[in-house]
Design a protein around this motif. Structure first.
Motif, PDB file in Angstrom:
ATOM      1  N   LYS A  28      -9.013  20.963 -48.749  1.00  0.00           N
ATOM      2  CA  LYS A  28      -9.817  19.796 -49.116  1.00  0.00           C
ATOM      3  C   LYS A  28     -10.994  20.184 -50.011  1.00  0.00           C
ATOM      4  CE  LYS A  28     -12.435  15.974 -47.060  1.00  0.00           C
ATOM      5  NZ  LYS A  28     -12.727  15.236 -45.814  1.00  0.00           N
ATOM      6  N   ARG A  31     -10.345  21.620 -53.885  1.00  0.00           N
ATOM      7  CA  ARG A  31      -9.676  20.817 -54.911  1.00  0.00           C
ATOM      8  C   ARG A  31     -10.516  20.778 -56.190  1.00  0.00           C
ATOM      9  NH1 ARG A  31      -9.209  15.270 -52.031  1.00  0.00           N
ATOM     10  NH2 ARG A  31     -10.971  16.127 -50.891  1.00  0.00           N
ATOM     11  N   ASP A  32      -9.969  20.150 -57.220  1.00  0.00           N
ATOM     12  CA  ASP A  32     -10.747  19.890 -58.425  1.00  0.00           C
ATOM     13  C   ASP A  32     -12.061  19.230 -58.011  1.00  0.00           C
ATOM     14  OD1 ASP A  32     -11.869  18.621 -60.713  1.00  0.00           O
ATOM     15  OD2 ASP A  32      -9.928  18.699 -61.707  1.00  0.00           O
ATOM     16  N   LYS A  34     -13.846  17.128 -59.047  1.00  0.00           N
ATOM     17  CA  LYS A  34     -13.990  15.696 -59.300  1.00  0.00           C
ATOM     18  C   LYS A  34     -13.941  14.883 -58.011  1.00  0.00           C
ATOM     19  CE  LYS A  34     -12.221  15.428 -64.037  1.00  0.00           C
ATOM     20  NZ  LYS A  34     -11.142  14.904 -64.889  1.00  0.00           N
ATOM     21  N   TRP A  35     -13.290  15.426 -56.974  1.00  0.00           N
ATOM     22  CA  TRP A  35     -13.191  14.667 -55.721  1.00  0.00           C
ATOM     23  C   TRP A  35     -14.571  14.406 -55.119  1.00  0.00           C
ATOM     24  CZ3 TRP A  35     -14.839  15.732 -50.780  1.00  0.00           C
ATOM     25  CH2 TRP A  35     -15.210  17.049 -50.495  1.00  0.00           C
ATOM     26  N   MET A  36     -15.538  15.279 -55.458  1.00  0.00           N
ATOM     27  CA  MET A  36     -16.884  15.131 -54.915  1.00  0.00           C
ATOM     28  C   MET A  36     -17.693  14.080 -55.672  1.00  0.00           C
ATOM     29  SD  MET A  36     -17.571  19.230 -54.957  1.00  0.00           S
ATOM     30  CE  MET A  36     -19.322  19.002 -54.725  1.00  0.00           C
ATOM     31  N   ASN A  60     -14.508   8.859 -62.541  1.00  0.00           N
ATOM     32  CA  ASN A  60     -13.530   9.920 -62.289  1.00  0.00           C
ATOM     33  C   ASN A  60     -12.401   9.913 -63.325  1.00  0.00           C
ATOM     34  OD1 ASN A  60     -12.635  12.168 -60.974  1.00  0.00           O
ATOM     35  ND2 ASN A  60     -11.648  11.074 -59.299  1.00  0.00           N
ATOM     36  N   SER A 532     -18.925  10.824 -54.368  1.00  0.00           N
ATOM     37  CA  SER A 532     -17.843   9.916 -53.970  1.00  0.00           C
ATOM     38  C   SER A 532     -17.982   9.507 -52.507  1.00  0.00           C
ATOM     39  CB  SER A 532     -16.494  10.603 -54.166  1.00  0.00           C
ATOM     40  OG  SER A 532     -16.358  11.684 -53.262  1.00  0.00           O
ATOM     41  N   GLU A 534     -15.705   9.783 -50.309  1.00  0.00           N
ATOM     42  CA  GLU A 534     -15.109  10.837 -49.492  1.00  0.00           C
ATOM     43  C   GLU A 534     -16.105  11.954 -49.255  1.00  0.00           C
ATOM     44  OE1 GLU A 534     -11.181  13.788 -49.387  1.00  0.00           O
ATOM     45  OE2 GLU A 534     -11.659  12.655 -51.208  1.00  0.00           O
ATOM     46  N   PHE A 535     -16.837  12.338 -50.292  1.00  0.00           N
ATOM     47  CA  PHE A 535     -17.854  13.384 -50.135  1.00  0.00           C
ATOM     48  C   PHE A 535     -18.934  12.918 -49.162  1.00  0.00           C
ATOM     49  CE2 PHE A 535     -21.909  15.330 -51.299  1.00  0.00           C
ATOM     50  CZ  PHE A 535     -21.580  16.668 -51.333  1.00  0.00           C
TER      51      PHE A 535
END
Length: 797
Positions: A28, A31-32, A34-36, A60, A532, A534-535
């Motif tokens: 998790k 990852r790239d 960008k997920w953050m 994103n 994000s 998720e972050f």
């Protein structure tokens, strides 16, 4: 219905809570990024100080886009018309009253009138014009190729000022020895031809002078004075600078280092299917370029050298030679000047005086020198000497540093004379010096206001790990704090100096853009929100900010990530930051964001993690910076062991279950820890590690360890390869095969040592497509899964 709604409400809360407590995994977090969410970058103001442009990617997308805000409306909007960027305030060169500015854009010169907000294009060519400046007479000078050209704004006439010529002057024979055949042919020519006899008698030999013709821009030159030809020979020409009155042109000729060996890095995974070689750097101790300075007097049409041989301490020998008595005696007998590099001159406004910054090639000295341009003689303004090496914010020996003019008689500069980098001024007429800032903190960036009445600077005055923005008058006084947010505040000042953009971050919050009036106590307004959902769903730790005394009595700063549910073994992990001279223990968002997340993952799994700003780290002054001189793997290593002792005493860590990891310099420390502190560390993961400093680059290594051929003691006590026989614990090594910084050869050589020593408690993971800084998420994931597996299998047993 109410029961149904209640069910949905409970379900939503439980689902949200489940998301929040979803465990971190290596997959998790690696990852790239960008997920953050992607933070804004590259803030730049328009020349009118009304608009800020920045790069951002809140949606994103595959690439970041251009956004802007205004001081009147702080809502970010996409800058659809990129022509707006023509208004950006770049690095203008200003005239005397700051009403006009010169700037290079895409290889052409533009003149900006700030009163009318009108831009005039001065050049429009296929070639690159650069370095535009104003003369005191109002004319413009710019550089095209190697030469300077002057533009008269009233008449629009362009005049060439210099005539630098590549190669050797015709008729010179020093480059090639004269053979018997050459002598015979010359004698034959003289015997056969009367014109040769005539030219020999006139001293012209066989060479023809340069004829008339047309100048660079087509202006007739037949009835104008020919420009002196200045030959560069086999040297590189650079640093061509003109005094504001146009009287003197200074330049540097650099003799390239000969007989150096560049390294080769093989690339195995290629589109061609063949192994391809990547040209690499040289290694420490190779020959260096040598530079000489010259002055061209445009009025006398004469050239002479800048006389560095008279500066104070030019023949001083470094103290480390006391460990090599024979070599020291030989050098004393030679009594040679130490080679130097220099930057500038920087001229005062009226062009009467230039100031040079010179550094010795061994980087033990930094001189600020007043140049008498009429003679080439230098006089001392300030000398900073360090038996380790010159460094610190605004001082580094690799560039001019924070040095400039306040007025026609006073200069400013930074120095570590008190042990911390601070701001000084000096009067070149009287020789008086004054220290403007003082304390156990560092001036980290410095800018003089346009009206030259105020200095703006960032500093860690409150705490080594908190930076804020300050101002102070050029005559001194108490610094006035402008920003106040606890964390890291990186400032971009508007051209009119009424506003600041702040790139602000905190320990668990990546950087965001803030806008604030450039006034003490003004409110900083948050502009962007980048992270994000998720972050944000995970509650990232704010590590404990702690200090402990190392065995030498020095305060060492650290971050501690506590585990809410420690494993019964009470294991701990030490994270070692890279670069050596870098600060990671601060209240801001770490550049080691993957490691920050991995440390959270470790804490979630029962480990206590400590991240130490060990000896050699930045932000703590000269003594801490140079504490590793001639012995890397000395105090910087024992600080890690002392940090473990602190964890045992204050956090209940089991001293038998401690690991460590780090990359680059952190990988080097990990190796040294596994060899020389094997009673402290059970397991270590050494990533992209230097294993032998004699194989690293020159600029970094020679400062700290001198050179292998003149200080072998320093290299042998600092290089892990000499201690490989002491490996006891569990070692994981990981390295990119196309690493052009710390070469793959480094890890191959120490691997061979392990094989020859019969060691079997190590493993090597190689990453065929990775350079020093990994890029591919799959590589990051593989590497950190191995690290986690190492700790789970060895520290929890």
């Amino acid at each position: 219905m109410k029961k149904y709604l209640l069910f949905l409400s409970v379900f939503a809360v439980e689902y949200s809570f489940a998301q929040q407590i979803a465990p971190l995994t290596v997959e998790k977090i690696m990852r790239d990024p960008k997920w953050m969410g992607i933070a804004p970058t590259n803030y730049r103001w328009t020349a009118d100080s009304k608009t800020v442009y920045f790069n951002w990617n809140p949606e994103n997308k595959p690439k970041e886009e251009l956004y802007k805000i205004s001081t009147a409306s702080t809502k970010p909007v996409k800058a659809i018309d990129k022509e707006d960027e023509k208004l950006l305030a770049t690095n203008f060169s200003y005239n005397k009253d700051n009403s006009l500015g010169l700037v290079e854009k895409s290889g052409d010169i533009y003149l900006q009138n700030f009163k009318t907000n009108k831009e005039i294009r001065i050049t429009n060519t296929m070639e690159r014009e650069s370095n535009p400046v104003f003369l005191t007479n109002g004319d413009i000078v710019y550089q095209l190729g190697d030469n300077l050209y002057e533009v008269n704004l009233k008449s629009a006439e362009t005049k060439q000022l210099t005539n630098f010529v590549k190669g050797k002057k015709p008729g010179r024979t020093d480059a090639k020895p004269v053979t018997d055949q050459d002598k015979w042919l010359r004698a034959e020519q003289t015997e056969l031809f009367d014109i040769i006899k005539k030219r020999n008698a006139e001293g012209r030999g066989g060479a023809r002078g340069a004829g008339g013709g047309r100048g660079r821009f087509g202006a007739p030159t037949g009835d104008t004075k020919s420009l002196k030809e200045i030959y560069a020979d086999d040297k590189f020409l650079n640093a061509v600078t003109i005094s504001p009155d146009g009287h003197y042109i200074t330049y540097k000729l650099t003799t390239p280092a000969l007989n150096n060996h560049s390294t080769i890095v093989p690339n195995y995974v290629t589109s061609s299917g063949y192994t391809e070689d990547i040209p690499g750097r040289t290694k420490v101790g190779e020959n260096e370029n040598i530079s000489e300075g010259f002055i061209y007097d445009t009025q006398k049409d004469s050239i002479y050298s800048i006389q560095f041989s008279t500066i104070s301490g030019i023949k001083d020998l470094p103290d480390f030679y006391k460990d090599y008595p024979k070599e020291l005696e030989a050098l004393k007998k030679k009594n040679e000047d130490r080679p130097i590099n220099f930057f500038g001159p920087v001229w005062n406004e009226n062009g009467t005086t230039g100031v040079l910054v010179a550094t010795s090639i061994d980087n033990k000295d930094r001189w600020i020198l007043k140049l008498d341009a009429s003679t080439g003689k230098l006089s001392l303004i300030d000398r900073q000497h360090d038996e380790a090496w010159i460094g610190g914010p605004g001082i580094s020996g690799f560039f001019q540093g924070s040095t400039g003019w306040i007025d026609n008689n006073r200069i400013y500069y930074q120095s570590e004379a008190t042990g911390y980098s601070h701001l000084y001024i000096a009067n070149i007429a009287t020789g008086d010096k004054k220290q403007l800032t003082t304390g156990k903190w560092e001036v980290q960036t410095l800018k003089l206001s346009k009206d030259k009445s105020t200095f703006y600077f960032t500093a860690n005055k409150e705490h080594p790990g908190i930076t804020n923005f300050f101002k102070i008058g050029v005559n001194g006084g108490e610094p006035v704090q402008i920003t106040s947010m606890k964390g890291l505040n990186e400032i971009t000042l508007s051209p009119d100096e009424k506003w600041v953009t702040i790139n602000y971050s905190f320990m668990d919050k990546p950087a965001e853009l803030y806008l604030q009036a450039n006034k003490p106590g003004a409110k900083a307004v948050k502009i962007t929100q980048s992270t994000s959902a998720e972050f944000n769903s995970y509650k990232w730790r704010q590590p404990d900010m702690v200090t402990f005394k190392n065995r030498y009595g020095t305060d060492v700063y650290a971050r501690v990530y506590k585990s809410d549910n420690p494993h019964p073994n009470h294991p701990a992990v030490v994270f070692v930051h890279g670069a050596g001279y870098l600060q990671n223990v601060h209240f801001g968002w770490s550049t080691y964001f993957r490691e920050f997340m991995f440390n959270n993952l470790l804490a979630d799994n029962g480990y206590t993690v400590i991240d130490i700003d060990y000896t050699g780290s930045s932000g703590y002054g000269r003594d801490f910076r140079t504490g590793i001189y001639r012995h890397m793997g000395g105090k910087d290593l024992t600080d890690q062991a002392d940090g473990v002792k602190f964890l045992v005493e204050k956090y209940g860590v089991n001293p038998k279950h401690v690991g460590l990891y780090g990359g680059s310099y952190g990988g080097f420390i990990t190796l040294m820890a596994m060899f020389n502190e094997s009673d402290v560390f059970t397991s270590g993961a050494a990533l992209r590690s230097v294993t032998d400093w004699a194989h690293y680059n020159h600029g970094y290594t020679s400062n700290i360890l001198n050179e292998p051929f003149n200080d072998p003691i320093a290299y042998k006590q600092s290089s892990p390869i000499y201690f490989a026989d002491k490996l006891k614990g569990n070692l994981l090594m990981a390295h990119g095969m196309v690493d052009v910084n710390v070469h793959f050869q480094d890890i191959v050589r120490i691997t061979q040592r392990f094989i020859e020593l019969g060691k079997n408690n190590w493993e090597l993971a190689v990453f065929p497509v990775e350079d020093h800084g990994f890029i591919e998420p799959s590589s990051w994931t593989d590497e950190y899964k191995r690290i986690f597996k190492l700790y789970e299998s060895t520290l929890k047993k």
